[in-house]
Design an enzyme around this catalytic site. Structure first.
Site, mmCIF file in Angstrom:
data_model
loop_
_atom_site.group_PDB
_atom_site.id
_atom_site.type_symbol
_atom_site.label_atom_id
_atom_site.label_comp_id
_atom_site.label_asym_id
_atom_site.label_seq_id
_atom_site.Cartn_x
_atom_site.Cartn_y
_atom_site.Cartn_z
ATOM 1 N N LYS A 114 41.086 32.577 35.991
ATOM 2 C CA LYS A 114 40.273 33.176 37.045
ATOM 3 C C LYS A 114 38.880 32.538 37.048
ATOM 4 O O LYS A 114 38.507 31.864 38.001
ATOM 5 C CB LYS A 114 40.212 34.689 36.854
ATOM 6 C CG LYS A 114 41.565 35.336 37.149
ATOM 7 C CD LYS A 114 41.901 36.453 36.202
ATOM 8 C CE LYS A 114 43.350 36.870 36.259
ATOM 9 N NZ LYS A 114 43.893 37.293 37.530
ATOM 10 N N ASP B 41 39.238 43.602 28.214
ATOM 11 C CA ASP B 41 39.971 42.556 28.945
ATOM 12 C C ASP B 41 39.054 42.042 30.053
ATOM 13 O O ASP B 41 38.973 42.626 31.132
ATOM 14 C CB ASP B 41 41.247 43.144 29.540
ATOM 15 C CG ASP B 41 42.001 42.123 30.399
ATOM 16 O OD1 ASP B 41 41.513 40.992 30.562
ATOM 17 O OD2 ASP B 41 43.077 42.477 30.907
ATOM 18 N N TRP C 251 46.180 46.958 35.285
ATOM 19 C CA TRP C 251 46.059 46.168 34.060
ATOM 20 C C TRP C 251 45.789 47.033 32.842
ATOM 21 O O TRP C 251 46.309 46.772 31.755
ATOM 22 C CB TRP C 251 45.033 45.044 34.239
ATOM 23 C CG TRP C 251 45.613 43.989 35.132
ATOM 24 C CD1 TRP C 251 45.313 43.764 36.447
ATOM 25 C CD2 TRP C 251 46.672 43.069 34.805
ATOM 26 N NE1 TRP C 251 46.111 42.762 36.953
ATOM 27 C CE2 TRP C 251 46.952 42.313 35.979
ATOM 28 C CE3 TRP C 251 47.408 42.809 33.658
ATOM 29 C CZ2 TRP C 251 47.925 41.312 36.021
ATOM 30 C CZ3 TRP C 251 48.384 41.817 33.684
ATOM 31 C CH2 TRP C 251 48.632 41.083 34.862
#
Lengths: 360, 360
Positions: free
Chosen positions: A196, A172, A102
């Site tokens: 999530k 993030d 990511w």
């Protein structure tokens, strides 16, 4: 079947009571004769839903009035471009820390808008650890420093918040948001895809220090301009209203469970239990530096890869779903976000023990 | 209350049977032990949901394989920038037709990326009519021509598809998508925010002729690059899965009702009934050129603006909701999309007649 234990990395399991409330309110929200998804985003009813969600999030995460809270669309991946477009300002470069897949995606997108200085990377270590901050090579004129506090795929999590002095810190937090206490005041910008720990996909929450607003480049699409979104209370256009409502239900659920302090204790217990089992059992392994193991995403391998299919089949039969690891790393991964009950982790461990005994 | 008749312009009423199915499947989709919103977007189950929705949409709208169908985020407003970023290519200008507030928003955003030639405008007529195509002043080198087939706020709708020859035709179909038959093959690109005729907000459907892919400017955010979204079957990142699922339920509902041909007949009947009543009753008025009255959004005024509050109060009491006109035009507006039953229009007319008789 009845409700399964769903270990998916995202979209992920939601609290059962939240889904029950959404079900019960589906055709008629509090006697209005409408579903929330049928309400005008500018109606008194929806504005109350939206404001309550924001206020609950502010309370849960300890977000001061120095920050704007935005409910945007497009997921974290859209933020990979939105951030450089808004925060580079009159500077040309930003620092990024590379700790996994990511991070790399964020770096690739930012590189299209300016110079990315990779201040630190654990790629040479196979992304199994976090580079010590004393060795980071930050640049003198960075507009901001970006990092990924939790790598969802690798299962690697920072146990500290980097100190970047006056350089805005950008994070993030998609897969670790609200899972443990965090000092928001140390950040310039936090973003988190909802799917999530917050709610359904199609929503991304952005927490931005207000002095960072108003620096968007002229080519920034209006819908990506933080200032515009903030000025319009995230209703410059029609927001993802139903996702926002569900996020609000999740925030209420978190408050009722004792907030992030209590969740942090539960999450640490869940993670420790699973890692301890993996470490104590010769059949399973986790490659991550123990100090930086993720509380949310627990990758593990079996002693024999040829048994992966059988392991997953047996897990499915027991209602332990979505344990297959990401295609880029293989093996297994158990995502144990806030909404995964401790009983789910216990059931997983019991199955893993049984499988290792029979087939290991 | 029981289910109301909700005349909101968007987010808008959804078919009751769709909401019932969503309610019944909320905690356990077809024995999987999961809600659709908890499913991995890459799971077999969700991919089937997604593909079925796309195939049903293709069948309903008559979309050939020459077109890609994209399920994106950010609403129609994001498309206002996405379109010029992707379609200007090596040209510098595009033609736009100005027929109201949504046209103007599209024009304003496109002007940030290139030269907009306003080929025609009905602004001088107060946006009460559509300029005859014989008088449009298109430019020789336009990358595309953009128009708004239905102006949601003004209640103005094209009854023809412009002929633009080899210049790709681009249309914001947000409020009229699937409400009547349309020859998709005449268009280069169609986009529609879902929250009127398709599903909940947080989803925008894009139908793009494949030869128009691959022209994005280099500064285009990856998440706005049609080619990237098409190459990844709208799953470059996590899409708005739950909205996509609900759109699929709406498509099934439309098919069961006989598709766009049948919906067009019902919608015409609903609209004609309401306009006929307005025209026949001295107390109410609609300012739009009868030829171009919207089948979806019916604005009307009362003979005395001072009675607006009482009218709305009485409507609310009867479960006729969200009839207040847009703040920019005042008066009333009844949005009567596909999901508004004919009985809702009948109930509205009965109330309007009663109110006019008593207070007019």
């Amino acid at each position: 079947m009845s409700r399964a234990y769903n270990f998916c990395a995202g979209p992920a399991t939601l609290p059962e009571s939240v889904l029950q409330q959404a079900r019960d309110e589906m055709l008629d929200w509090r006697g209005t004769g409408m579903s929330v998804m049928e309400m005008s985003h500018r109606s008194d009813e929806f504005v109350e839903i939206a404001e309550t969600a924001e206020n609950d999030l502010r309370e849960l995460a300890g977000i001061s009035d120095d920050y704007a809270v935005l409910f945007m669309q497009g997921g974290a991946s859209s933020q990979f471009s939105t951030i450089p477009l808004n925060l580079l300002g009159n500077k040309t470069s930003a620092d990024y820390v590379n700790t996994g897949i990511w991070s790399k995606k964020a770096i690739a997108e930012a590189s299209r808008y300016g110079t990315v200085n990779v201040a630190a990377s654990s790629e040479a270590d196979g992304f199994t650890t976090i580079p010590d901050q004393s060795r980071w090579e930050t640049s003198a004129d960075a507009a901001y420093l970006h990092y990924t506090p939790n790598e969802t795929i690798g299962g690697l999590e920072f146990d500290f918040v980097p100190d970047t002095g006056s350089v805005p810190l950008v994070a993030d937090l998609s897969s670790t948001m609200l899972s443990r206490p965090l000092d928001v005041s140390k950040f310039g910008l936090i973003y988190a895809g909802a799917q999530k720990n917050i709610g359904p996909s199609g929503l991304v929450v952005v927490i931005i220090r207000k002095d960072l607003l108003g620096k968007a480049r002229k080519e920034t699409p209006t819908m990506m301009n933080y200032q515009v979104i903030a000025d319009n209370d995230s209703m410059y256009n029609t927001p993802a209203t139903y996702s926002w409502y569900l996020a609000g239900l999740v925030f209420k659920w978190l408050k009722a469970r004792g907030g992030v302090q209590a969740m942090g204790e539960i999450n640490l217990r869940k993670a420790k239990k699973l890692y301890d089992f993996i470490d104590d059992n010769d059949f399973y392994a986790n490659p991550i530096d123990p100090r930086f193991r993720s509380w949310m995403n627990v990758p593990f391998t079996l002693g024999n890869d040829a048994l992966n299919g059988d392991f997953l089949k047996g897990a499915d039969a027991r209602g332990l779903l979505n344990l297959k690891g990401h295609r880029s790393v293989g093996g297994m991964r158990a995502s144990i976000y806030n909404a995964m009950p401790e009983a789910g982790v216990d059931a997983l461990i019991a199955y893993m023990a049984e499988f290792a005994k029979e087939r290991g």
